[in-house]
Enzyme design. Sequence first.
Site, mmCIF file in Angstrom:
data_model
loop_
_atom_site.group_PDB
_atom_site.id
_atom_site.type_symbol
_atom_site.label_atom_id
_atom_site.label_comp_id
_atom_site.label_asym_id
_atom_site.label_seq_id
_atom_site.Cartn_x
_atom_site.Cartn_y
_atom_site.Cartn_z
ATOM 1 N N HIS A 89 0.850 -1.186 0.000
ATOM 2 C CA HIS A 89 0.000 0.000 0.000
ATOM 3 C C HIS A 89 0.891 1.243 0.000
ATOM 4 O O HIS A 89 2.036 1.204 0.453
ATOM 5 C CB HIS A 89 -0.904 0.001 1.227
ATOM 6 C CG HIS A 89 -1.933 -1.081 1.220
ATOM 7 N ND1 HIS A 89 -3.024 -1.054 2.052
ATOM 8 C CD2 HIS A 89 -2.047 -2.220 0.492
ATOM 9 C CE1 HIS A 89 -3.775 -2.124 1.843
ATOM 10 N NE2 HIS A 89 -3.192 -2.850 0.903
ATOM 11 N N GLU A 91 0.933 3.867 1.858
ATOM 12 C CA GLU A 91 1.421 4.257 3.179
ATOM 13 C C GLU A 91 2.566 3.359 3.640
ATOM 14 O O GLU A 91 3.546 3.844 4.221
ATOM 15 C CB GLU A 91 0.289 4.198 4.216
ATOM 16 C CG GLU A 91 -0.882 5.106 3.918
ATOM 17 C CD GLU A 91 -1.987 4.455 3.088
ATOM 18 O OE1 GLU A 91 -3.122 4.953 3.149
ATOM 19 O OE2 GLU A 91 -1.709 3.467 2.371
ATOM 20 N N CYS A 119 -6.135 1.921 5.703
ATOM 21 C CA CYS A 119 -6.744 0.665 6.138
ATOM 22 C C CYS A 119 -6.150 0.264 7.493
ATOM 23 O O CYS A 119 -5.164 0.852 7.940
ATOM 24 C CB CYS A 119 -6.488 -0.419 5.090
ATOM 25 S SG CYS A 119 -4.782 -1.019 5.063
ATOM 26 N N CYS A 122 -2.362 -0.366 7.428
ATOM 27 C CA CYS A 122 -1.584 0.872 7.334
ATOM 28 C C CYS A 122 -1.649 1.664 8.630
ATOM 29 O O CYS A 122 -0.644 2.233 9.052
ATOM 30 C CB CYS A 122 -2.064 1.698 6.148
ATOM 31 S SG CYS A 122 -1.689 0.912 4.563
#
Length: 190
Positions: A89, A91, A119, A122
């Site tokens: 992801h 992040e 999410c 993260c």
Amino acid sequence: MSCENNSITETQKVSGSVPSVVPDQDHATVEFAAANDRDHKYLTQAVEEAYIGVECGDGRPFGAVIVHKNEILVSCHNMVLKYKDPTAHAEIIAIREACKKLNEIKLSECELYASCEPCPMCFGAIHLSRLKRLVYGAKAEAAVAIGFNSIIADGVRGIGCYHKSNLEIKKLDVSIAEQVFQNTKGKFSI
């Protein structure tokens, strides 16, 4: 930023940094506006990264920027499709790259700007890296609206403990962060 550099930018100086002390109440409004302009600038960069990631075919429409001492340290996008890694992801990539650049595992002097509400995975990485501040644009429901799994949004609602930590969390009301989902719908697989 081009697709060739794996979405990591060189350090960029921020013009017009925001002073940390407000001298008196008459200046509070000006200080808030400057902070908002600063936040909007970095969030806009995170949204731009989201578009870049989709256009390059690297991943889905999510971007992240980490700022250290009023400079962009890293600017990244989702790399799930490129790396064939469901944990890549924006992040997570940003945190990994920032830790490498600073040679630290604690990013307590850094702020993260995310195009979308992170999410649970993260949020966990944000918490563990000790970032001091998180600013995000779109709510998780904006991603769910175009077909992303609703369990992510459900998970976000269940992470109230992170809101109780020392992490400052701010949601900016900017339509560009939500528009990225509609504008890129159909350009990537879910």
